[in-house]
Design an enzyme around this catalytic site. Structure first.
Site, PDB file in Angstrom:
ATOM      1  N   GLU A   1      -5.514  -8.456  -0.246  1.00 51.43           N
ATOM      2  CA  GLU A   1      -6.249  -8.114   0.988  1.00 51.43           C
ATOM      3  C   GLU A   1      -7.698  -7.870   0.598  1.00 51.43           C
ATOM      4  O   GLU A   1      -7.974  -6.980  -0.224  1.00 51.43           O
ATOM      5  CB  GLU A   1      -5.686  -6.861   1.664  1.00 51.43           C
ATOM      6  CG  GLU A   1      -4.380  -7.078   2.388  1.00 51.43           C
ATOM      7  CD  GLU A   1      -3.936  -5.862   3.196  1.00 51.43           C
ATOM      8  OE1 GLU A   1      -4.803  -5.174   3.756  1.00 51.43           O
ATOM      9  OE2 GLU A   1      -2.718  -5.625   3.235  1.00 51.43           O
TER      10      GLU A   1
ATOM     11  N   GLU B   1       0.819  -1.239   0.000  1.00 51.14           N
ATOM     12  CA  GLU B   1       0.000   0.000   0.000  1.00 51.14           C
ATOM     13  C   GLU B   1       0.842   1.274   0.000  1.00 51.14           C
ATOM     14  O   GLU B   1       0.560   2.204   0.771  1.00 51.14           O
ATOM     15  CB  GLU B   1      -0.981  -0.022   1.185  1.00 51.14           C
ATOM     16  CG  GLU B   1      -2.038  -1.082   1.051  1.00 51.14           C
ATOM     17  CD  GLU B   1      -3.174  -0.983   2.071  1.00 51.14           C
ATOM     18  OE1 GLU B   1      -3.098  -0.170   3.007  1.00 51.14           O
ATOM     19  OE2 GLU B   1      -4.163  -1.746   1.913  1.00 51.14           O
TER      20      GLU B   1
HETATM   21  O1  AHR Z   1      -5.324  -5.756   7.134  1.00 51.37           O
HETATM   22  C1  AHR Z   1      -5.210  -4.587   7.898  1.00 51.37           C
HETATM   23  C2  AHR Z   1      -4.456  -3.474   7.164  1.00 51.37           C
HETATM   24  O2  AHR Z   1      -5.248  -3.016   6.100  1.00 51.37           O
HETATM   25  C3  AHR Z   1      -3.154  -3.848   6.510  1.00 51.37           C
HETATM   26  O3  AHR Z   1      -2.063  -3.774   7.369  1.00 51.37           O
HETATM   27  C4  AHR Z   1      -3.010  -2.805   5.439  1.00 51.37           C
HETATM   28  O4  AHR Z   1      -2.266  -3.256   4.339  1.00 51.37           O
HETATM   29  C5  AHR Z   1      -4.445  -2.459   5.091  1.00 51.37           C
HETATM   30  O5  AHR Z   1      -4.646  -1.086   5.037  1.00 51.37           O
END
Ligand code: AHR
Length: 511
Positions: free
Chosen positions: A292, A173
Site C-alpha cells: 500500500e 496491518e
Molecule cells: O487503503 C486504505 C486503507 O489504508 C486500507 O484499508 C488499510 O490497510 C490502510 O490503513
C-alpha cells in the site's frame, strides 16, 4: 536556475525491473468495487456487471498485479460469504468502513474481472477475526484441482479449473490498534508462521507476504518486523510495507521530497530483514512487498470524514476518501515510483492504493463517466516503459532546503535499460516550484542515437500547482510533449519545466 548532471554507465545496474512493482489494490471499501469496477445496469457494464469503460482505463494504466479484497476490510471478512449463488449470499455489516456489504461481488467475480484486466491476483486472508483453518480452506478452494470438499465446492460454484493464485497476504496491518483483531508482534508472528505452514501444506508453490508495520511512524516500527520475522522467516517470502503521504500545513517543499522518506523507510526494513537473516543463519532471502502506497490526505479522513461516515448510519458503498489529485500530487507520486524502482533489488512487489475512486488514479461516477486523475500518468508511463535492467545513476543536482529532510536534490531521476529493445527509459522530476531545470545526461558504454519519446506533466496553461481533473474538466492535467531534448556528441540535454514529472525514451547503441 536548477541544474543537474546525470551519469549513466551501462555496467552499473541494480536489478531487473520486478514485474510486480507496478501493482494496484482493490478493496471492498467505498466505491472501489461497487460503482467502481462493478456496476450492473451501467450503460458500459458487460453481462457480468463489469464496467468496460473502467476496464479500458485499467488496461491503459497497466497494473501487473492487484491486491484484493482488503485492506482493513479483510480483517473482518468471511470469504465464503462471497462465493456461491448471489441470491444466497448474506448481507453483512463491515465494521472497518461502517458499510453494508452485500457480497454481490466476491472471489469468482474478482477472478473473472482480473482476467479481463490482464492482471495477477494477490489475495489477502483474514488474520484479524479468523485463522489457520479458514486460510487453508481458501487455498484448497482456490488452488486444488478437485476431489476434495473445498475444491469441489469451487467447481460446483462454476469454476472447473483452479484459480492458481500464487501470491497471498497473511492479513493486513495487524500492528494497528484500529485493525479488527489487532495483535502484538509475538501473537501475530506465531499466527503468521502457523498459517503459512498450513497454507503451504495445501499448495507449496504459493508465495506469502507477512504483515509489516502500517507506517514508519508506528511506535512498534522495527521491533514489529524483527519479532514477526524471527518467528516466520522460514515460512514467508516477503514482509509488507505501507506508506501514505500528504502535504502538511503548506510545507510543499517537504511534501515534494517524500521520496526521501520512502528511501529511508525501505532501507530500514531491508536492514531489519537482513539482521534477522544473519542472526537466524537463514539462507533464503526475504524481500519486500510495498503493498500500500500513495498520496492520501489521511488527516482529512481522520479529522472529519470518519466521524461523518459513522454519523451517516449504515449504507452500501458510501463515498469514502475520494481524493482529487493535483499536479503537485502527481509529481510526488512520480518520485515515489522512482524510490520503488531504485530499490528494485529488494522491493519485488508494490501496490498503489487503490485502483478506482478510493484514493485512486481512476474516478468513476455511478451511471456516469470514468476518467483519469493527474496521478494516473506517472504510473501508466512507468508501468509501460520501465523495462530490462534498473540503472544505478550518479546524480549531481542543485539542492533545495526542506524542513523535514534537510537539503534534497531538486532533480530526482531513475532509469532503466532494455537491451532487447535498445532503449533507455528515463524518468525525471523537477521539485522546484518556480525554476526550470537543465539536465545533462552523460552516457557511458552507450550512445544515444535518437529520442524515441519525451513527455512531461506540468502545470497546465492558465492553471496552478493545484490544478486537477474533475467530472466537469476531465483532461485539465495530462502529458504533453517535452520539447527540446537535444543529442550532442554523446551528451543528452533536457530542460524540465518547474514542478514537473517527465518520461523520456532514448534509442541507444553500445559504444
Ligand atoms: O487503503 C486504505 C486503507 O489504508 C486500507 O484499508 C488499510 O490497510 C490502510 O490503513
Amino acid at each position: 536556475m536548477t541544474h543537474a548532471r546525470i551519469t549513466i554507465d551501462r555496467d552499473f545496474t541494480i536489478a531487473d525491473v520486478p514485474h510486480r512493482l507496478f501493482g494496484s489494490f482493490v478493496e471492498h471499501m467505498g466505491r472501489c468495487v461497487y460503482t467502481g469496477i462493478f456496476e450492473p445496469g451501467h450503460p458500459a457494464a458487460d453481462a457480468r456487471g463489469f464496467r468496460t469503460d473502467v476496464l479500458e482505463l485499467v488496461r491503459e494504466l497497466g497494473p501487473t498485479v492487484i491486491r484484493y479484497p482488503g485492506g482493513n476490510f479483510v480483517s473482518g471478512y468471511r470469504w465464503e460469504d462471497g462465493v456461491g449463488p448471489i441470491a444466497d449470499r448474506p448481507v453483512r455489516m463491515d465494521g472497518a468502513w461502517h458499510t453494508i456489504e452485500t457480497n454481490a461481488f466476491g472471489l469468482h467475480e474478482f477472478m473473472d474481472w482480473s482476467r479481463e484486466a490482464e492482471v495477477e491476483v494477490m489475495e489477502a486472508i483474514n488474520l484479524g477475526t479468523r485463522g489457520v483453518e479458514e486460510a487453508r480452506a481458501l487455498v484448497e478452494y482456490a488452488n486444488h484441482p478437485g476431489g476434495t470438499y473445498w475444491s469441489d465446492l469451487r467447481r460446483r460454484n462454476g469454476a472447473e479449473d483452479p484459480f492458481g493464485i500464487t501470491l497471498w497476504c497473511l492479513g493486513n496491518e495487524l500492528d494497528g490498534p484500529w485493525q479488527i483483531g489487532h495483535k502484538t508482534a509475538a501473537e501475530y508472528g506465531r499466527l503468521a508462521q502457523e498459517t503459512a505452514k498450513a497454507m503451504k501444506l495445501v499448495d507449496d508453490s504459493i508465495e506469502l507476504v507477512a504483515v509489516g508495520s502500517s507506517n514508519r511512524g508506528m511506535p512498534t516500527f522495527g521491533t514489529w518486523e524483527h519479532t514477526v520475522l524471527t518467528h516466520a522467516y522460514d515460512e514467508v517470502d516477503y514482509i509488507s510495507m505501507h506508506a501514505y503521504y500528504e502535504e502538511h500545513d503548506g510545507d510543499v517543499a517537504s511534501f515534494l521530497a517524500e521520496g526521501v522518506d520512502m528511501d529511508t523507510f525501505i532501507d530500514g526494513v531491508v536492514s531489519t530483514i537482513d539482521a534477522v537473516k544473519a542472526a537466524g543463519k537463514h539462507r533464503k532471502q526475504v524481500n519486500i512487498s510495498f503493498d500500500e502506497w500513495n498520496v492520501w490526505y489521511a488527516s482529512r479522513y481522520n479529522d472529519v470524514e470518519a466521524a461523518a461516515i459513522a454519523a451517516l448510519g449504515w449504507h452500501e458503498h458510501p463515498r469514502l476518501i475520494e481524493d482529487v489529485y493535483s499536479v503537485t500530487d502527481a509529481v510526488v507520486v512520480g518520485t515515489l515510483l522512482h524510490s520503488l524502482l531504485r530499490h528494485g533489488d529488494r522491493v519485488k512487489i508494490a501496490n498503489q492504493a487503490q485502483l478506482v475512486n478510493v484514493i485512486a488514479p481512476i474516478l468513476s461516477e455511478e451511471g456516469g463517466p470514468a476518467w483519469r486523475q493527474a496521478i494516473f500518468w506517472p504510473f501508466a508511463r512507468m508501468a509501460r516503459m520501465a523495462k530490462g535492467r534498473i540503472l544505478r545513476l550518479a546524480v549531481s543536482s542543485t539542492q533545495t532546503p526542506t524542513a523535514r529532510f534537510g537539503d534534497v536534490d531538486e532533480v530526482d531521476a531513475v532509469a532503466t535499460w532494455d537491451e532487447e529493445s535498445g532503449r533507455i527509459a528515463l524518468f525525471l522530476a523537477n521539485r522546484s516550484l518556480d525554476s526550470e531545470a537543465t539536465v545533462d545526461l552523460d552516457l557511458r558504454g552507450l550512445s544515444a542515437t535518437a529520442v524515441h519519446s519525451a513527455e512531461v506533466l506540468a502545470v497546465p496553461d492558465g492553471g496552478d500547482r493545484h490544478s486537477a481533473n474533475t467530472l466537469d474538466a476531465q483532461r485539465t492535467v495530462g502529458l504533453r510533449p517535452l520539447e527540446g531534448v537535444a543529442l550532442d556528441d554523446g551528451v543528452v540535454r533536457l530542460t524540465l519545466p518547474a514542478l514537473s514529472w517527465s518520461a523520456v525514451e532514448l534509442e541507444v547503441a553500445r559504444s
